[in-house]
Design an enzyme around this catalytic site. Structure first.
Site, mmCIF file in Angstrom:
data_model
loop_
_atom_site.group_PDB
_atom_site.id
_atom_site.type_symbol
_atom_site.label_atom_id
_atom_site.label_comp_id
_atom_site.label_asym_id
_atom_site.label_seq_id
_atom_site.Cartn_x
_atom_site.Cartn_y
_atom_site.Cartn_z
ATOM 1 N N ARG A 55 0.815 -1.218 0.000
ATOM 2 C CA ARG A 55 0.000 0.000 0.000
ATOM 3 C C ARG A 55 0.848 1.267 0.000
ATOM 4 N NH1 ARG A 55 -3.297 -0.739 4.580
ATOM 5 N NH2 ARG A 55 -1.881 0.550 5.772
ATOM 6 N N TYR A 58 -14.771 20.155 -12.703
ATOM 7 C CA TYR A 58 -15.178 18.803 -13.084
ATOM 8 C C TYR A 58 -16.353 18.335 -12.194
ATOM 9 C CZ TYR A 58 -14.624 13.767 -13.900
ATOM 10 O OH TYR A 58 -14.826 12.451 -14.207
ATOM 11 N N ASP A 102 -6.950 21.562 -11.231
ATOM 12 C CA ASP A 102 -7.103 20.370 -12.064
ATOM 13 C C ASP A 102 -6.437 20.689 -13.402
ATOM 14 O OD1 ASP A 102 -8.030 18.381 -13.827
ATOM 15 O OD2 ASP A 102 -9.827 18.040 -12.615
ATOM 16 N N LYS A 162 -6.531 10.025 -18.552
ATOM 17 C CA LYS A 162 -6.667 10.683 -19.853
ATOM 18 C C LYS A 162 -5.362 10.557 -20.653
ATOM 19 C CE LYS A 162 -10.718 11.495 -18.212
ATOM 20 N NZ LYS A 162 -11.131 12.601 -17.378
HETATM 21 C C1 LIG Z 1 -11.879 12.555 -16.133
HETATM 22 C C2 LIG Z 1 -11.561 13.734 -15.306
HETATM 23 C C3 LIG Z 1 -11.328 13.627 -13.943
HETATM 24 C C4 LIG Z 1 -11.512 12.330 -13.181
HETATM 25 O O1 LIG Z 1 -10.695 11.322 -13.620
HETATM 26 P P1 LIG Z 1 -11.115 9.774 -13.479
HETATM 27 O O2 LIG Z 1 -9.842 9.055 -13.663
HETATM 28 O O3 LIG Z 1 -12.138 9.526 -14.529
HETATM 29 O O4 LIG Z 1 -11.663 9.595 -12.091
HETATM 30 C C5 LIG Z 1 -10.960 14.764 -13.247
HETATM 31 N N1 LIG Z 1 -10.845 15.950 -13.866
HETATM 32 C C6 LIG Z 1 -11.069 16.095 -15.188
HETATM 33 C C7 LIG Z 1 -10.924 17.439 -15.799
HETATM 34 C C8 LIG Z 1 -11.443 15.004 -15.942
HETATM 35 O O5 LIG Z 1 -11.708 15.156 -17.241
#
Ligand SMILES: *Cc1c(COP(=O)(O)O)cnc(C)c1O
Length: 394
Positions: A57, A110, A183, A208
């Site tokens: 972990r 988001y 973010d 992403k």
């Molecule tokens: C997809 C996304 C997230 C969350 O990511 P996950 O891996 O799907 O939990 C956070 N911020 C933005 C801008 C996103 O597009």
């Protein structure tokens, strides 16, 4: 070292792994030690924040390689991997706030981050105030209270693509003794160097572009020296550790990110520019286009753009006509997410995720992720879609 070189050389240790170019996946919970003394020593090294392996972990050499590569690429101090981008967003917030705090969050945040604030944080006695993306800096400064501990922004927003002045927001945030989290999934560690613009915690959905192939969920928070101890402590306390296979895919994706992103950017700009010329389209939301309201900020602060943007259709088109356009595209998948090699399309409902800034008087908003396909093929697909749209509208 330039970024491209960093992505090829960082986070590798062939000497420590029988010459293997890539650090293998460590599928481990228990880590055996030769003696009680060795166990105590490695535990105390871990407590001193050394990157030793004591238990699955807590991270393995592969986790540290992934985290350190991103920290160095973006110019942060250290980083923590999370099982998803959503986990990274909530992990960053929880590392700063305490009961009784007030936090400021941008209205284009988001959606699931907003949901976290409106449910879990609210239950913990943390008050969230959403502020409009088009806020003046005087209005922004006026919203701070003695108990404001955190500002969380996204620029551009990943549905509507408004830009904010990150260094100006950082300066005001710090003047009021609060921390700034961002973010940075759209900008990526390659195209937005958040720490040189005053950000304290940079959050990414590694799902992403970092993973880049739509086959794993992963998140990362990069911290500066000040925010790191609490980030680490909070992640440890929650048990929010990323799985080893996902981390492997994240580090593997990073190896080609500097090659993939320019292609996403070029094709995205080309298609966005072409969409401007279509009669069906009233506006294209893409900060790299010179006509975009956020273009000056993008040009000043960003080193590139990814393949995600949106455009608005004339208000006359019905939902049924829009469905004709979207449903029968051959190269654009319909679904959540972005940042993989493939093109995607969605029609997000904005009204429900805005509270500070009403979203009204808009036609359908179409969000596209431009993948690595040939852009001419993608435009031909969209052209056929526009024909269907007009036929359905009559
Ligand atoms: C997809 C996304 C997230 C969350 O990511 P996950 O891996 O799907 O939990 C956070 N911020 C933005 C801008 C996103 O597009």
């Amino acid at each position: 070292m330039k970024d491209e070189t960093k992505l090829a050389v960082l986070g590798r240790d062939p000497e420590g792994h029988h010459g293997a170019v890539n650090i293998p996946v460590y599928r481990a919970s228990t880590i055996l030690q030769p003696s009680l003394k060795a166990l105590a020593d490695v535990y105390s090294a871990k407590m001193k924040d050394e990157q030793v392996t004591t238990y699955g972990r807590g991270g393995t050499p592969l986790t540290y390689a992934f985290e350190n590569t991103l920290a160095e690429l973006e110019g942060g101090y250290r980083a923590m991997a999370y099982p998803s981008g959503a986990g990274a967003c909530s992990g960053a917030i929880l590392s700063v706030v305490k009961s009784g705090d007030h936090i400021l969050i941008i209205d284009n945040i988001y959606g699931p981050t907003r949901h976290f604030c409106d449910t879990v944080l609210k239950r913990m006695g943390v008050e969230t105030e959403y502020f409009p993306t088009a806020i003046s800096m005087a209005d922004f400064a006026a919203r701070f209270r003695p108990n404001t501990s955190l500002v969380f922004i996204e620029s551009p927003g990943s549905l509507t693509f408004e830009m904010v002045d990150v260094p100006a927001i950082a300066e005001i945030t710090h003047k009021h003794g609060a921390k700034l989290a961002m973010d940075n999934t759209w900008g990526t560690s390659l195209y937005f160097k958040s720490f040189s613009h005053g950000v304290d915690l940079s959050v990414h959905a590694a799902t992403k572009y970092i993973v880049g192939h739509s086959d794993a969920m992963l998140g990362i928070v990069i911290a500066n020296k000040e925010t790191w101890p609490n980030l680490r402590e909070t992640a440890r306390a929650i048990g929010a550790n990323a799985g080893p296979d996902e981390v492997y895919l994240g580090l593997r994706g990073l190896r080609t990110m500097a090659v993939r992103l320019p292609r996403h950017m070029e094709s995205g700009i080309k298609i966005a520019d072409w969409l401007r010329s279509r009669d069906e389209v009233t506006s294209v939301r893409h900060p790299a286009l010179s006509q975009d309201p956020g273009h000056a900020l993008w040009k000043r602060d960003f080193l590139g753009a990814c393949g995600l943007f949106a455009f608005e259709l004339q208000k006359k088109y019905s939902d049924a006509a829009v469905a004709e356009f979207v449903d029968h595209l051959e190269l654009f998948g319909i679904g959540y997410s972005w940042g993989g090699y493939e093109s995607l399309i969605s029609v997000p409902a904005i009204k429900g995720v805005r509270t500070a800034e009403p979203w009204q008087n808009h036609g359908s908003l179409i969000r596209v992720h431009i993948g690595l396909e040939d852009p001419e093929d993608l435009m031909a697909d969209l052209t056929a879609g526009f024909d269907r749209l007009n036929r359905a509208q009559g």
